[in-house]
Design a protein around this motif. Structure first.
Motif, mmCIF file in Angstrom:
data_model
loop_
_atom_site.group_PDB
_atom_site.id
_atom_site.type_symbol
_atom_site.label_atom_id
_atom_site.label_comp_id
_atom_site.label_asym_id
_atom_site.label_seq_id
_atom_site.Cartn_x
_atom_site.Cartn_y
_atom_site.Cartn_z
ATOM 1 N N VAL A 37 122.926 81.508 -12.100
ATOM 2 C CA VAL A 37 122.936 82.669 -12.996
ATOM 3 C C VAL A 37 122.833 83.940 -12.158
ATOM 4 C CG1 VAL A 37 121.943 81.468 -14.980
ATOM 5 C CG2 VAL A 37 120.436 82.545 -13.327
ATOM 6 N N VAL A 38 123.339 85.025 -12.708
ATOM 7 C CA VAL A 38 123.223 86.335 -12.062
ATOM 8 C C VAL A 38 121.858 86.911 -12.419
ATOM 9 C CG1 VAL A 38 124.181 88.650 -11.930
ATOM 10 C CG2 VAL A 38 125.697 86.687 -12.192
ATOM 11 N N ALA A 39 121.171 87.471 -11.448
ATOM 12 C CA ALA A 39 119.801 87.951 -11.630
ATOM 13 C C ALA A 39 119.788 89.334 -12.274
ATOM 14 C CB ALA A 39 119.072 87.973 -10.304
ATOM 15 N N THR A 40 119.899 89.362 -13.601
ATOM 16 C CA THR A 40 119.744 90.606 -14.350
ATOM 17 C C THR A 40 118.287 90.700 -14.805
ATOM 18 O OG1 THR A 40 120.289 89.563 -16.451
ATOM 19 C CG2 THR A 40 122.127 90.479 -15.177
ATOM 20 N N PRO A 41 117.830 91.864 -15.230
ATOM 21 C CA PRO A 41 116.449 91.973 -15.716
ATOM 22 C C PRO A 41 116.165 91.041 -16.898
ATOM 23 C CG PRO A 41 117.344 94.148 -15.309
ATOM 24 C CD PRO A 41 118.476 93.184 -15.126
ATOM 25 N N GLN A 42 117.156 90.811 -17.754
ATOM 26 C CA GLN A 42 116.955 89.931 -18.895
ATOM 27 C C GLN A 42 116.760 88.481 -18.446
ATOM 28 O OE1 GLN A 42 119.593 92.054 -18.601
ATOM 29 N NE2 GLN A 42 119.125 93.589 -20.151
ATOM 30 N N ILE A 43 117.589 88.040 -17.510
ATOM 31 C CA ILE A 43 117.491 86.677 -16.993
ATOM 32 C C ILE A 43 116.177 86.494 -16.253
ATOM 33 C CG2 ILE A 43 118.506 85.020 -15.374
ATOM 34 C CD1 ILE A 43 120.201 85.342 -17.860
ATOM 35 N N GLU A 44 115.780 87.475 -15.446
ATOM 36 C CA GLU A 44 114.518 87.371 -14.716
ATOM 37 C C GLU A 44 113.332 87.314 -15.670
ATOM 38 O OE1 GLU A 44 114.571 90.602 -11.944
ATOM 39 O OE2 GLU A 44 115.966 89.567 -10.601
ATOM 40 N N GLY A 45 113.418 88.013 -16.804
ATOM 41 C CA GLY A 45 112.355 87.951 -17.806
ATOM 42 C C GLY A 45 112.264 86.575 -18.443
ATOM 43 N N MET A 46 113.421 85.970 -18.731
ATOM 44 C CA MET A 46 113.425 84.617 -19.300
ATOM 45 C C MET A 46 112.835 83.616 -18.314
ATOM 46 S SD MET A 46 116.866 84.090 -21.521
ATOM 47 C CE MET A 46 118.112 84.983 -20.615
ATOM 48 N N ILE A 47 113.194 83.759 -17.043
ATOM 49 C CA ILE A 47 112.677 82.860 -16.023
ATOM 50 C C ILE A 47 111.165 83.022 -15.889
ATOM 51 C CG2 ILE A 47 112.682 82.414 -13.534
ATOM 52 C CD1 ILE A 47 115.716 82.997 -13.613
ATOM 53 N N ALA A 48 110.671 84.246 -15.976
ATOM 54 C CA ALA A 48 109.230 84.495 -15.861
ATOM 55 C C ALA A 48 108.456 83.839 -16.999
ATOM 56 C CB ALA A 48 108.962 85.997 -15.835
ATOM 57 N N LYS A 49 109.047 83.775 -18.194
ATOM 58 C CA LYS A 49 108.371 83.185 -19.346
ATOM 59 C C LYS A 49 108.218 81.671 -19.239
ATOM 60 C CE LYS A 49 107.588 86.690 -22.056
ATOM 61 N NZ LYS A 49 106.273 87.042 -22.534
ATOM 62 N N ILE A 50 109.154 81.017 -18.545
ATOM 63 C CA ILE A 50 109.107 79.553 -18.464
ATOM 64 C C ILE A 50 109.111 79.075 -17.008
ATOM 65 C CG2 ILE A 50 110.104 79.140 -20.734
ATOM 66 C CD1 ILE A 50 112.789 78.663 -19.337
ATOM 67 N N ASN A 51 108.521 79.857 -16.121
ATOM 68 C CA ASN A 51 108.556 79.505 -14.699
ATOM 69 C C ASN A 51 107.812 78.206 -14.400
ATOM 70 O OD1 ASN A 51 105.970 80.406 -14.979
ATOM 71 N ND2 ASN A 51 106.012 81.767 -13.233
ATOM 72 N N HIS A 52 106.924 77.762 -15.284
ATOM 73 C CA HIS A 52 106.209 76.506 -15.068
ATOM 74 C C HIS A 52 107.114 75.289 -15.295
ATOM 75 C CE1 HIS A 52 105.871 77.573 -19.305
ATOM 76 N NE2 HIS A 52 105.728 76.298 -19.561
ATOM 77 N N LEU A 53 108.287 75.495 -15.866
ATOM 78 C CA LEU A 53 109.248 74.415 -16.100
ATOM 79 C C LEU A 53 110.385 74.414 -15.096
ATOM 80 C CD1 LEU A 53 109.714 74.780 -19.980
ATOM 81 C CD2 LEU A 53 108.142 73.278 -18.782
ATOM 82 N N LEU A 54 110.486 75.461 -14.278
ATOM 83 C CA LEU A 54 111.675 75.674 -13.456
ATOM 84 C C LEU A 54 111.367 75.722 -11.964
ATOM 85 C CD1 LEU A 54 113.226 78.640 -15.471
ATOM 86 C CD2 LEU A 54 113.765 76.216 -15.711
ATOM 87 N N LYS A 55 112.428 75.484 -11.194
ATOM 88 C CA LYS A 55 112.440 75.776 -9.761
ATOM 89 C C LYS A 55 113.567 76.783 -9.564
ATOM 90 C CE LYS A 55 114.399 73.009 -6.795
ATOM 91 N NZ LYS A 55 114.740 71.885 -5.910
ATOM 92 N N VAL A 56 113.265 77.893 -8.926
ATOM 93 C CA VAL A 56 114.233 78.977 -8.760
ATOM 94 C C VAL A 56 114.477 79.200 -7.272
ATOM 95 C CG1 VAL A 56 114.759 81.370 -9.284
ATOM 96 C CG2 VAL A 56 113.389 80.036 -10.879
ATOM 97 N N GLU A 57 115.754 79.245 -6.897
ATOM 98 C CA GLU A 57 116.148 79.519 -5.511
ATOM 99 C C GLU A 57 117.137 80.669 -5.508
ATOM 100 O OE1 GLU A 57 118.058 75.835 -4.791
ATOM 101 O OE2 GLU A 57 116.239 74.850 -4.091
ATOM 102 N N GLU A 58 117.011 81.550 -4.525
ATOM 103 C CA GLU A 58 117.974 82.629 -4.395
ATOM 104 C C GLU A 58 119.154 82.147 -3.568
ATOM 105 O OE1 GLU A 58 118.114 87.223 -2.797
ATOM 106 O OE2 GLU A 58 116.203 86.303 -3.285
ATOM 107 N N ILE A 59 120.346 82.494 -4.002
ATOM 108 C CA ILE A 59 121.563 82.066 -3.288
ATOM 109 C C ILE A 59 122.021 83.176 -2.372
ATOM 110 C CG2 ILE A 59 123.954 81.354 -3.565
ATOM 111 C CD1 ILE A 59 123.197 80.198 -6.246
#
Length: 59
Positions: A37-59
């Motif tokens: 996904v492209v790191a927009t403020p909206q996407i980063e906010g969604m990731i912050a809300k469920i970060n306990h379920l996810l693994k995030v890597e920067e490409i």
């Protein structure tokens, strides 16, 4: 723009409905399947809300 690789590492079964809908909005369909996904403020906010379920890597 920077891109992020988002992978679900924990089940969403016992999570609140709102978190399940956030997983769906990010385009995540199965566990351990990465989604880019492209790191927009909206996407980063969604990731912050469920970060306990996810693994995030920067490409």
């Amino acid at each position: 723009m920077k891109k992020l690789r988002v992978t679900q590492i924990k089940s969403g079964i016992k999570q609140p409905e709102r978190q399940k809908l956030t997983l769906k909005a990010l385009g995540i369909k199965r566990m351990n399947r990465p989604v880019e996904v492209v790191a927009t403020p909206q996407i980063e906010g969604m990731i912050a809300k469920i970060n306990h379920l996810l693994k995030v890597e920067e490409i």
